[in-house]
Design a protein around this motif. Structure first.
Motif, PDB file in Angstrom:
ATOM      1  N   GLN A  79      75.880 -52.561  88.430  1.00 43.61           N
ATOM      2  CA  GLN A  79      77.045 -52.385  87.560  1.00 43.61           C
ATOM      3  C   GLN A  79      78.283 -51.864  88.299  1.00 43.61           C
ATOM      4  N   TYR A  80      78.065 -50.943  89.252  1.00 48.17           N
ATOM      5  CA  TYR A  80      79.206 -50.260  89.878  1.00 48.17           C
ATOM      6  C   TYR A  80      79.269 -50.411  91.399  1.00 48.17           C
ATOM      7  N   ARG A  81      78.273 -51.089  91.989  1.00 48.51           N
ATOM      8  CA  ARG A  81      78.185 -51.242  93.440  1.00 48.51           C
ATOM      9  C   ARG A  81      78.086 -49.886  94.150  1.00 48.51           C
ATOM     10  N   ILE A  82      77.372 -48.957  93.517  1.00 51.90           N
ATOM     11  CA  ILE A  82      77.118 -47.635  94.105  1.00 51.90           C
ATOM     12  C   ILE A  82      75.636 -47.335  93.956  1.00 51.90           C
ATOM     13  N   SER A  83      75.132 -46.377  94.723  1.00 48.57           N
ATOM     14  CA  SER A  83      73.720 -46.005  94.616  1.00 48.57           C
ATOM     15  C   SER A  83      73.537 -44.577  94.112  1.00 48.57           C
ATOM     16  N   ASP A  84      74.634 -43.889  93.823  1.00 47.33           N
ATOM     17  CA  ASP A  84      74.570 -42.513  93.315  1.00 47.33           C
ATOM     18  C   ASP A  84      75.866 -42.211  92.574  1.00 47.33           C
ATOM     19  N   ILE A  85      75.849 -41.148  91.771  1.00 45.38           N
ATOM     20  CA  ILE A  85      77.028 -40.784  90.998  1.00 45.38           C
ATOM     21  C   ILE A  85      77.047 -39.280  90.776  1.00 45.38           C
ATOM     22  N   GLN A  86      78.234 -38.698  90.776  1.00 46.41           N
ATOM     23  CA  GLN A  86      78.375 -37.285  90.438  1.00 46.41           C
ATOM     24  C   GLN A  86      77.986 -37.102  88.969  1.00 46.41           C
ATOM     25  N   LEU A  87      77.224 -36.064  88.689  1.00 46.67           N
ATOM     26  CA  LEU A  87      76.727 -35.852  87.326  1.00 46.67           C
ATOM     27  C   LEU A  87      77.850 -35.737  86.306  1.00 46.67           C
ATOM     28  N   HIS A  88      78.960 -35.120  86.695  1.00 44.40           N
ATOM     29  CA  HIS A  88      80.048 -34.920  85.733  1.00 44.40           C
ATOM     30  C   HIS A  88      80.777 -36.226  85.391  1.00 44.40           C
ATOM     31  N   LYS A  89      80.484 -37.297  86.143  1.00 47.96           N
ATOM     32  CA  LYS A  89      81.116 -38.589  85.879  1.00 47.96           C
ATOM     33  C   LYS A  89      80.287 -39.468  84.942  1.00 47.96           C
ATOM     34  N   ILE A  90      79.104 -39.009  84.580  1.00 51.80           N
ATOM     35  CA  ILE A  90      78.259 -39.775  83.658  1.00 51.80           C
ATOM     36  C   ILE A  90      78.833 -39.652  82.248  1.00 51.80           C
ATOM     37  N   THR A  91      79.007 -40.784  81.597  1.00 49.47           N
ATOM     38  CA  THR A  91      79.599 -40.834  80.257  1.00 49.47           C
ATOM     39  C   THR A  91      78.628 -41.497  79.282  1.00 49.47           C
ATOM     40  N   PRO A  92      78.888 -41.369  77.965  1.00 53.60           N
ATOM     41  CA  PRO A  92      78.060 -42.094  76.992  1.00 53.60           C
ATOM     42  C   PRO A  92      78.063 -43.611  77.244  1.00 53.60           C
ATOM     43  N   GLU A  93      79.192 -44.137  77.744  1.00 52.98           N
ATOM     44  CA  GLU A  93      79.251 -45.562  78.058  1.00 52.98           C
ATOM     45  C   GLU A  93      78.284 -45.920  79.194  1.00 52.98           C
ATOM     46  N   PHE A  94      78.206 -45.058  80.222  1.00 57.91           N
ATOM     47  CA  PHE A  94      77.273 -45.243  81.335  1.00 57.91           C
ATOM     48  C   PHE A  94      75.844 -45.316  80.799  1.00 57.91           C
ATOM     49  N   ILE A  95      75.498 -44.409  79.895  1.00 56.86           N
ATOM     50  CA  ILE A  95      74.148 -44.346  79.321  1.00 56.86           C
ATOM     51  C   ILE A  95      73.850 -45.624  78.537  1.00 56.86           C
ATOM     52  N   ASP A  96      74.825 -46.050  77.727  1.00 57.61           N
ATOM     53  CA  ASP A  96      74.635 -47.236  76.899  1.00 57.61           C
ATOM     54  C   ASP A  96      74.481 -48.497  77.749  1.00 57.61           C
ATOM     55  N   LEU A  97      75.251 -48.583  78.822  1.00 55.05           N
ATOM     56  CA  LEU A  97      75.144 -49.735  79.716  1.00 55.05           C
ATOM     57  C   LEU A  97      73.789 -49.762  80.424  1.00 55.05           C
ATOM     58  N   PHE A  98      73.272 -48.589  80.778  1.00 51.93           N
ATOM     59  CA  PHE A  98      71.949 -48.499  81.391  1.00 51.93           C
ATOM     60  C   PHE A  98      70.882 -48.980  80.414  1.00 51.93           C
ATOM     61  N   PHE A  99      71.013 -48.591  79.147  1.00 51.69           N
ATOM     62  CA  PHE A  99      70.087 -49.019  78.099  1.00 51.69           C
ATOM     63  C   PHE A  99      70.085 -50.550  77.982  1.00 51.69           C
ATOM     64  N   SER A 100      71.269 -51.152  77.977  1.00 50.12           N
ATOM     65  CA  SER A 100      71.395 -52.611  77.875  1.00 50.12           C
ATOM     66  C   SER A 100      70.815 -53.296  79.110  1.00 50.12           C
ATOM     67  N   PHE A 101      71.038 -52.685  80.280  1.00 49.62           N
ATOM     68  CA  PHE A 101      70.508 -53.215  81.542  1.00 49.62           C
ATOM     69  C   PHE A 101      68.986 -53.310  81.488  1.00 49.62           C
ATOM     70  N   LEU A 102      68.328 -52.285  80.970  1.00 48.85           N
ATOM     71  CA  LEU A 102      66.868 -52.267  80.864  1.00 48.85           C
ATOM     72  C   LEU A 102      66.366 -53.370  79.938  1.00 48.85           C
ATOM     73  N   GLN A 103      67.085 -53.592  78.853  1.00 46.32           N
ATOM     74  CA  GLN A 103      66.667 -54.618  77.897  1.00 46.32           C
ATOM     75  C   GLN A 103      66.897 -56.027  78.432  1.00 46.32           C
ATOM     76  N   GLU A 104      68.019 -56.212  79.124  1.00 47.09           N
ATOM     77  CA  GLU A 104      68.377 -57.556  79.587  1.00 47.09           C
ATOM     78  C   GLU A 104      67.604 -57.969  80.846  1.00 47.09           C
TER      79      GLU A 104
END
Length: 400
Positions: free
Chosen positions: A149-174
């Motif tokens: 999704q972002y071409r990264i392998s890690d992320i600062q915890l404070h940058k995680i958003t509800p949108e990030f979580i929702d996109l991860f959920f969709s990624f698992l399903q798709e």
């Protein structure tokens, strides 16, 4: 005027978490001014030596924790020295903020690996190995998602958003075709890591506070008595199917789960107060005791394998994946259209074998080793046969 830095490690013995662990706290004192915060390390309170400010013993866990505490102490002194070079007086809160805002320590991947390493040390004494592997898989899927999704392998915890979580959920399903509930379990494990980071002060706001997690209600599959009989009475041409059938049917009549069957030994079979043989185990998942009287069919199966194997283990167990593959084959041979996995045996025990024959929900819960009655109520379904038997009492009743 310069003041000396004092560092104290301690635990709050009366603030023990559900897993039996307590957080190691850090108290920094400079010139009478104090500040205290979480070290992000947890231990069992009985292993803590407050006078020495370290974990007792020479186990791998003790060495790991004590080494980490030494590293933290060095980090705090380094931060103090750096700040002291700019000012004659250093506030303890500034040292704390430097420690908690450490770039490496505030990333998702770092915190996940740290959590998983801690879980690896606990398995299999406090948690099951399966729980550890599920967290490892969750981290793997998160890394795959971030790279996709972002071409990264890690992320600062404070940058995680509800949108990030929702996109991860969709990624698992798709990508992995996860069902809603399976994807939700991944999200739950993800939330555990982020919530811990919030509780210990690594980040100030938990993005999961704005993200709703819910499970869809599902119909749990179980076999009726005719289907259990069809599997039990079938003659199979191969030994592998014969063994899997025996172990599956054994679970249908005892409710013992796959993970508990893997460690079931002859020492778990005891003569009870009623002069009958019982299975007595502590469940891997809940650590609750489960005592199950052995019925005729499971006794027959035990005797069959006593003759075949001179071993402490009662059954030759395949991997759960293999067992489920063979069970699909068995279902097809027996003309059963239901999707069968090994856990269906446990559902069948709670629904058909026990509840369908008038056993109380309290007794079923005790035999299943559940820590909560609500869990048993999910398993146990009122069958049409049970409804018919109960309503038969009213057939000749004259309602006036």
């Amino acid at each position: 005027m310069k003041s000396t830095l004092s560092i104290l490690y301690f635990i709050r013995k009366y603030q023990v978490k559900k897993n039996g662990f307590a957080s190691i706290m850090i108290r920094i004192t400079i010139g009478g001014e104090k500040v205290q915060f979480y070290s992000r390390i947890e231990i069992e309170p009985l292993k803590w030596d407050q006078k020495a400010q370290k974990v007792m013993g020479r186990s791998a866990e003790a060495k790991e924790v004590n080494n980490n505490l030494d590293k933290i102490r060095m980090q705090l002194y380094t931060a103090y020295s750096r700040l002291l070079g700019n000012d004659d007086y250093v506030q303890p809160s500034k040292i704390r903020d430097i420690f908690l805002s450490n770039e490496e320590g505030s990333t998702l991947r770092y915190q996940f690996k740290r959590h998983n390493k801690h879980y690896e040390m606990l398995a299999p004494n406090t948690i099951t190995h399966a729980t550890y592997t599920r967290y490892e898989l969750t981290l793997k899927r998160l890394i795959e998602f971030m790279e996709h999704q972002y071409r990264i392998s890690d992320i600062q915890l404070h940058k995680i958003t509800p949108e990030f979580i929702d996109l991860f959920f969709s990624f698992l399903q798709e990508k992995y075709k996860c069902s809603h509930n399976t994807a939700t379990k991944f999200i739950q494990r993800f939330r555990t890591i982020v919530s811990y980071a919030t509780d210990t002060g690594i980040i100030k706001t938990n993005p999961f506070n704005l993200y709703h997690i819910s499970f869809e209600k599902t119909t749990r599959v179980y076999l009726n008595q005719q289907e259990i009989n069809a599997i039990w009475n079938k003659k199979f041409a191969t030994r592998r199917l014969d063994q899997v059938r025996d172990i599956f049917v054994f679970s249908c009549y005892t409710g013992v789960s796959y993970i508990d069957l893997c460690s079931l030994t002859r020492s778990n079979i005891e003569l009870g107060f009623d002069n009958r043989l019982w299975i007595k185990i502590n469940r891997h998942k809940t650590h609750q005791s489960a005592h199950i009287p052995l019925l005729k069919i499971p006794l027959q199966i035990i005797k069959k394998y006593e003759r075949q194997y001179n071993d402490e283990a009662i059954f030759p167990i395949n991997s759960n994946q293999k067992m489920n593959e063979y069970l699909k084959e068995i279902a097809n041979i027996c003309g059963i259209s239901k999707k069968i996995s090994f856990h269906v045996a446990r559902h069948s025990f709670s629904t058909t074998v026990t509840l369908g024959n008038g056993i109380s929900i309290e007794t079923i819960s005790k035999m299943l080793g559940h820590s909560n009655m609500k869990t048993t109520q999910i398993y146990a379904k009122v069958t049409d046969l049970k409804i018919s038997q109960e309503m038969e009492k009213l057939l000749d009743k004259d309602f006036k």
